[in-house]
Design a protein around this motif. Sequence first.
Motif, PDB file in Angstrom:
ATOM      1  N   LEU A 183      21.030 104.136  69.056  1.00  0.00           N
ATOM      2  CA  LEU A 183      20.859 102.828  68.427  1.00  0.00           C
ATOM      3  C   LEU A 183      19.410 102.366  68.490  1.00  0.00           C
ATOM      4  O   LEU A 183      18.825 101.964  67.478  1.00  0.00           O
ATOM      5  CB  LEU A 183      21.734 101.778  69.112  1.00  0.00           C
ATOM      6  CG  LEU A 183      23.179 101.695  68.723  1.00  0.00           C
ATOM      7  CD1 LEU A 183      23.883 100.646  69.569  1.00  0.00           C
ATOM      8  CD2 LEU A 183      23.333 101.382  67.268  1.00  0.00           C
ATOM      9  N   CYS A 184      18.847 102.424  69.668  1.00  0.00           N
ATOM     10  CA  CYS A 184      17.503 101.882  69.869  1.00  0.00           C
ATOM     11  C   CYS A 184      16.410 102.739  69.231  1.00  0.00           C
ATOM     12  O   CYS A 184      15.472 102.208  68.656  1.00  0.00           O
ATOM     13  CB  CYS A 184      17.221 101.722  71.360  1.00  0.00           C
ATOM     14  SG  CYS A 184      18.220 100.438  72.127  1.00  0.00           S
ATOM     15  N   MET A 185      16.546 104.052  69.306  1.00  0.00           N
ATOM     16  CA  MET A 185      15.474 104.927  68.853  1.00  0.00           C
ATOM     17  C   MET A 185      15.586 105.314  67.379  1.00  0.00           C
ATOM     18  O   MET A 185      14.579 105.634  66.757  1.00  0.00           O
ATOM     19  CB  MET A 185      15.430 106.184  69.711  1.00  0.00           C
ATOM     20  CG  MET A 185      15.102 105.878  71.158  1.00  0.00           C
ATOM     21  SD  MET A 185      15.025 107.353  72.159  1.00  0.00           S
ATOM     22  CE  MET A 185      13.405 107.938  71.725  1.00  0.00           C
ATOM     23  N   ASP A 186      16.799 105.282  66.819  1.00  0.00           N
ATOM     24  CA  ASP A 186      16.978 105.767  65.461  1.00  0.00           C
ATOM     25  C   ASP A 186      17.486 104.731  64.467  1.00  0.00           C
ATOM     26  O   ASP A 186      17.116 104.784  63.296  1.00  0.00           O
ATOM     27  CB  ASP A 186      17.948 106.959  65.454  1.00  0.00           C
ATOM     28  CG  ASP A 186      17.433 108.131  66.272  1.00  0.00           C
ATOM     29  OD1 ASP A 186      16.225 108.412  66.205  1.00  0.00           O
ATOM     30  OD2 ASP A 186      18.237 108.750  66.986  1.00  0.00           O
ATOM     31  N   LEU A 187      18.342 103.817  64.883  1.00  0.00           N
ATOM     32  CA  LEU A 187      19.004 102.932  63.937  1.00  0.00           C
ATOM     33  C   LEU A 187      18.444 101.514  63.882  1.00  0.00           C
ATOM     34  O   LEU A 187      18.562 100.854  62.853  1.00  0.00           O
ATOM     35  CB  LEU A 187      20.502 102.863  64.260  1.00  0.00           C
ATOM     36  CG  LEU A 187      21.249 104.195  64.194  1.00  0.00           C
ATOM     37  CD1 LEU A 187      22.697 104.007  64.639  1.00  0.00           C
ATOM     38  CD2 LEU A 187      21.183 104.784  62.804  1.00  0.00           C
ATOM     39  N   CYS A 188      17.869 101.046  64.954  1.00  0.00           N
ATOM     40  CA  CYS A 188      17.435  99.646  65.027  1.00  0.00           C
ATOM     41  C   CYS A 188      16.186  99.402  64.184  1.00  0.00           C
ATOM     42  O   CYS A 188      15.201 100.125  64.280  1.00  0.00           O
ATOM     43  CB  CYS A 188      17.151  99.253  66.476  1.00  0.00           C
ATOM     44  SG  CYS A 188      16.704  97.503  66.621  1.00  0.00           S
ATOM     45  N   MET A 189      16.236  98.363  63.350  1.00  0.00           N
ATOM     46  CA  MET A 189      15.080  98.038  62.510  1.00  0.00           C
ATOM     47  C   MET A 189      13.930  97.433  63.313  1.00  0.00           C
ATOM     48  O   MET A 189      12.816  97.340  62.810  1.00  0.00           O
ATOM     49  CB  MET A 189      15.502  97.110  61.382  1.00  0.00           C
ATOM     50  CG  MET A 189      15.882  95.709  61.810  1.00  0.00           C
ATOM     51  SD  MET A 189      16.272  94.668  60.419  1.00  0.00           S
ATOM     52  CE  MET A 189      18.015  94.499  60.633  1.00  0.00           C
ATOM     53  N   PHE A 190      14.166  97.049  64.542  1.00  0.00           N
ATOM     54  CA  PHE A 190      13.121  96.456  65.382  1.00  0.00           C
ATOM     55  C   PHE A 190      12.554  97.434  66.403  1.00  0.00           C
ATOM     56  O   PHE A 190      11.819  97.051  67.297  1.00  0.00           O
ATOM     57  CB  PHE A 190      13.673  95.232  66.126  1.00  0.00           C
ATOM     58  CG  PHE A 190      14.193  94.164  65.214  1.00  0.00           C
ATOM     59  CD1 PHE A 190      13.347  93.477  64.362  1.00  0.00           C
ATOM     60  CD2 PHE A 190      15.546  93.857  65.193  1.00  0.00           C
ATOM     61  CE1 PHE A 190      13.827  92.492  63.508  1.00  0.00           C
ATOM     62  CE2 PHE A 190      16.034  92.880  64.356  1.00  0.00           C
ATOM     63  CZ  PHE A 190      15.180  92.199  63.505  1.00  0.00           C
ATOM     64  N   ARG A 191      12.886  98.724  66.279  1.00  0.00           N
ATOM     65  CA  ARG A 191      12.514  99.717  67.292  1.00  0.00           C
ATOM     66  C   ARG A 191      11.011  99.791  67.557  1.00  0.00           C
ATOM     67  O   ARG A 191      10.608 100.161  68.644  1.00  0.00           O
ATOM     68  CB  ARG A 191      13.066 101.089  66.920  1.00  0.00           C
ATOM     69  CG  ARG A 191      12.426 101.702  65.710  1.00  0.00           C
ATOM     70  CD  ARG A 191      13.053 103.062  65.394  1.00  0.00           C
ATOM     71  NE  ARG A 191      12.686 103.491  64.071  1.00  0.00           N
ATOM     72  CZ  ARG A 191      13.440 103.346  62.988  1.00  0.00           C
ATOM     73  NH1 ARG A 191      14.608 102.790  63.081  1.00  0.00           N
ATOM     74  NH2 ARG A 191      13.015 103.773  61.824  1.00  0.00           N
ATOM     75  N   ASP A 192      10.192  99.426  66.603  1.00  0.00           N
ATOM     76  CA  ASP A 192       8.742  99.462  66.804  1.00  0.00           C
ATOM     77  C   ASP A 192       8.186  98.169  67.390  1.00  0.00           C
ATOM     78  O   ASP A 192       6.987  98.047  67.589  1.00  0.00           O
ATOM     79  CB  ASP A 192       8.041  99.762  65.480  1.00  0.00           C
ATOM     80  CG  ASP A 192       8.394 101.130  64.933  1.00  0.00           C
ATOM     81  OD1 ASP A 192       8.636 102.044  65.743  1.00  0.00           O
ATOM     82  OD2 ASP A 192       8.435 101.287  63.689  1.00  0.00           O
ATOM     83  N   HIS A 193       9.056  97.208  67.665  1.00  0.00           N
ATOM     84  CA  HIS A 193       8.594  95.881  68.087  1.00  0.00           C
ATOM     85  C   HIS A 193       9.204  95.370  69.380  1.00  0.00           C
ATOM     86  O   HIS A 193       8.859  94.293  69.844  1.00  0.00           O
ATOM     87  CB  HIS A 193       8.890  94.860  66.983  1.00  0.00           C
ATOM     88  CG  HIS A 193       8.396  95.282  65.650  1.00  0.00           C
ATOM     89  ND1 HIS A 193       7.064  95.253  65.315  1.00  0.00           N
ATOM     90  CD2 HIS A 193       9.046  95.777  64.576  1.00  0.00           C
ATOM     91  CE1 HIS A 193       6.919  95.701  64.080  1.00  0.00           C
ATOM     92  NE2 HIS A 193       8.105  96.031  63.611  1.00  0.00           N
ATOM     93  N   CYS A 194      10.123  96.120  70.005  1.00  0.00           N
ATOM     94  CA  CYS A 194      10.875  95.565  71.142  1.00  0.00           C
ATOM     95  C   CYS A 194      10.176  95.728  72.490  1.00  0.00           C
ATOM     96  O   CYS A 194      10.400  94.943  73.385  1.00  0.00           O
ATOM     97  CB  CYS A 194      12.263  96.175  71.219  1.00  0.00           C
ATOM     98  SG  CYS A 194      12.266  97.928  71.585  1.00  0.00           S
TER      99      CYS A 194
END
Length: 56
Positions: free
Chosen positions: A21-32
Amino acid sequence: MGEYEVPSDEQLRIQAAEQILCMDLCMFRDHCDGFCITNQEWKESMLNLLLGRTRK
């Protein structure tokens, strides 16, 4: 020092699904920066989908 407990298969499945979820699917992965900022309902829904859980 406390005793080490080996994670259960279910705990490992949940951990792997959360990582997807966090590394591949989340649209905010570059900002969290390690702090999840996504909608928690979306996250729970996607986690249930990845784990094959059904709604009750």
